[in-house]
Write an enzyme that holds these catalytic residues in place. Structure first.
Site, PDB file in Angstrom:
ATOM      1  N   HIS A 138      39.721  40.312  39.576  1.00 39.68           N
ATOM      2  CA  HIS A 138      40.662  41.106  40.354  1.00 39.68           C
ATOM      3  C   HIS A 138      40.386  40.924  41.846  1.00 39.68           C
ATOM      4  O   HIS A 138      39.232  40.895  42.283  1.00 39.68           O
ATOM      5  CB  HIS A 138      40.562  42.586  39.986  1.00 39.68           C
ATOM      6  CG  HIS A 138      41.765  43.372  40.400  1.00 39.68           C
ATOM      7  ND1 HIS A 138      41.928  43.855  41.685  1.00 39.68           N
ATOM      8  CD2 HIS A 138      42.886  43.719  39.721  1.00 39.68           C
ATOM      9  CE1 HIS A 138      43.082  44.486  41.768  1.00 39.68           C
ATOM     10  NE2 HIS A 138      43.684  44.420  40.582  1.00 39.68           N
ATOM     11  N   HIS A 139      41.463  40.797  42.627  1.00 41.26           N
ATOM     12  CA  HIS A 139      41.329  40.483  44.048  1.00 41.26           C
ATOM     13  C   HIS A 139      40.616  41.595  44.824  1.00 41.26           C
ATOM     14  O   HIS A 139      40.072  41.365  45.911  1.00 41.26           O
ATOM     15  CB  HIS A 139      42.713  40.228  44.659  1.00 41.26           C
ATOM     16  CG  HIS A 139      42.703  39.235  45.776  1.00 41.26           C
ATOM     17  ND1 HIS A 139      41.701  39.173  46.713  1.00 41.26           N
ATOM     18  CD2 HIS A 139      43.587  38.259  46.121  1.00 41.26           C
ATOM     19  CE1 HIS A 139      41.957  38.204  47.582  1.00 41.26           C
ATOM     20  NE2 HIS A 139      43.084  37.631  47.244  1.00 41.26           N
ATOM     21  N   SER A 140      40.591  42.790  44.283  1.00 40.26           N
ATOM     22  CA  SER A 140      39.898  43.888  44.973  1.00 40.26           C
ATOM     23  C   SER A 140      38.396  43.657  45.049  1.00 40.26           C
ATOM     24  O   SER A 140      37.702  44.291  45.846  1.00 40.26           O
ATOM     25  CB  SER A 140      40.179  45.212  44.260  1.00 40.26           C
ATOM     26  OG  SER A 140      39.694  45.179  42.927  1.00 40.26           O
ATOM     27  N   GLY A 142      36.934  41.013  46.106  1.00 41.65           N
ATOM     28  CA  GLY A 142      36.576  40.178  47.241  1.00 41.65           C
ATOM     29  C   GLY A 142      37.689  39.223  47.578  1.00 41.65           C
ATOM     30  O   GLY A 142      38.619  39.031  46.788  1.00 41.65           O
TER      31      GLY A 142
END
Length: 481
Positions: A138-140, A142
């Protein structure tokens, strides 16, 4: 919008991490790794235990505490994260099977009750690998540059199993401290241009939020494109071909990357416009592309110096600290879409455009603006603005430096690395990934908009060949490649 330094304990989500969990900007990063040998799952799991699981973000899950989201350390069960599908070793059309398998991942969100990453191991021979590993993160957790660097920190040189990969560091141009009046004049002139360019870029940025949209072309996604299933394809070209062009024209690899992309998109769109044109003579015309197309790409700029591969390896091995998180700004870069008589014009135009952007504080200003909006108005407003900016542009592009030599992923020599991203409101994303003597071009597309992504790969590859041939034809080759 950063998370600060990695450490133990609970951490509140950074503004950027909260943004990536917003319904309309729910983004994931994919990294497809082709291996030259079959993958031993037990060896990979043992390697993950000693490396990735020691990174706080990969051993933390998302929790809500009194209405606020935070990362909370948890015990990781690798069986929940390492997925090994039961595959027929003699599957028909393995390349197509792999594309469909990865595409199906985009249909399903991750389970928020566990750390937000997973690794799929496919022991299936494809046209360019003996087996494939697919990371989904998930992009959250990094930004893309940090996450790819972290994955590379889990690898070692094939010829030296104890050494981390060698990744070139971008050199910063030195500044002259002499020259008298002329040096002072140039410094003042550069400062004035910097201020002017920044003001213009921010006006365009605001206009993009309010009303300025790219031209509706065959590669521009419609409303809701971020929710559609994506397809991922890649093509590998010789890095030496790009270096030859770079050295001959005295530019950077990124200039060449943007020029090749501009040329490939022009070829592809010319064909698509010719197919859509009902005029019988359309295909006989040299160019079918309408004039004055506005086509821009969003470039995400990592404003925090990415931790080195060795720093990240030490962090996982010794528990030392390294900077982590999302600290990103935007650049909106215009492409010139047209057929050029001289293929070198594509890269020369790209260089002129990016040189102009380098003399601007657009990325920093967009980061600061996003931070202020997030803190003052909250995630919903920030997500709506981000969604509008991206949807009013046509595509996204990035280029990542990679290892200089062949590397192994827990003892498995790597054939290629193809990172990508999905969940943002664009139908086309192009990633260029350097690895040893290769450059992998990875496309993420909405197949409803771009039904023939392999043709676009062909056009990008052919464009590089034509640009290289033009360099040779004009006698611009230098001794050092």
């Amino acid at each position: 919008m950063g998370d600060g330094e990695a450490s133990t304990g609970d951490h509140p989500l950074s503004p950027a991490a909260r943004l990536f969990h917003a319904p309309r900007i729910n983004c994931y990063i994919l990294a497809i790794m082709g291996c030259k040998t079959r993958i031993n799952p037990d060896v990979v799991k043992a390697g993950l235990e000693q490396t990735l699981l020691k990174h706080p973000r990969f051993s933390s899950k998302l929790v809500v505490d009194r209405g606020k989201k935070k990362w909370s350390r948890t015990t990781v069960n690798l069986e929940d994260h390492v997925i090994i599908p039961d595959l027929d070793p003699k599957v028909d059309f393995p390349d197509q099977f792999l594309e469909d398998y990865v595409s199906n991942l985009t249909r399903n969100p991750m389970d928020l009750s566990k750390p937000l990453w997973e690794l799929h191991l496919l022991n299936m021979k494809t046209s360019d690998a003996e087996a494939v590993g697919v990371f989904r993160i998930h992009h959250s957790m990094g930004d893309g540059a940090s996450l790819v660097s972290l994955l590379l920190a889990c690898t070692r040189k094939t010829l030296d199993p104890e050494a981390v990969p060698t990744v070139p560091v971008k050199k910063r141009a030195g500044s002259a401290n002499s020259g008298g009046f002329w040096w002072f004049f140039l410094a003042v002139w550069s400062a004035l241009r910097l201020i002017w360019n920044t003001l213009v870029d921010m006006l365009v940025f605001v206009a993009t939020i309010v009303f300025l949209k790219d031209t509706k072309t065959p590669i521009k996604g419609a409303h809701g494109v971020e929710l559609n299933t994506k397809k991922f394809v890649h093509r590998t070209v010789k890095l030496d071909d790009m270096k030859l062009v770079k050295n001959a024209l005295n530019m950077t690899i990124n200039d060449v990357v943007l020029g090749v992309t501009q040329a490939g998109l022009s070829r592809y769109l010319n064909r698509r416009y010719g197919e859509d044109d009902k005029d019988v003579g359309a295909k006989q015309r040299k160019s079918n592309i309408p004039k004055s197309i506005r086509l821009r790409t969003a470039i995400l700029v990592n404003l925090r110096p990415t931790a080195g591969i060795q720093d990240l390896a030490d962090m996982m091995a010794k528990g030392s600290k390294a900077r982590w998180g999302n600290l990103i700004g935007y650049i909106l870069l215009p492409f010139t879409i047209a057929l050029q008589d001289n293929p070198l014009d594509y890269v020369r135009q790209a260089k002129a455009t990016i040189d102009r952007k380098k003399l601007s504080l657009e990325a920093i200003c967009t980061f600061v603006s996003a931070e202020l909006v997030l803190r003052i108005f909250g995630v919903k407003v920030a997500a709506a603005i981000t969604h509008r900016i991206l949807s009013n542009n046509t595509m996204a592009i990035s280029s990542l430096i990679g290892p200089l030599e062949e590397i192994s992923f827990y003892g498995h020599p790597m054939a290629y690395l193809a990172p990508s991203v999905y969940g943002h409101p664009q139908a086309l994303t192009v990633h260029f990934q350097q690895y040893a003597e290769k450059m992998t071009i990875a496309l993420a597309v909405d197949p409803n908009v771009i039904p023939d992504p392999h043709q676009l790969c062909d056009d990008l590859q052919e464009s590089l060949k034509l640009i290289k041939d033009a360099v040779v034809k004009e006698g611009l080759i230098k001794d050092v490649v």
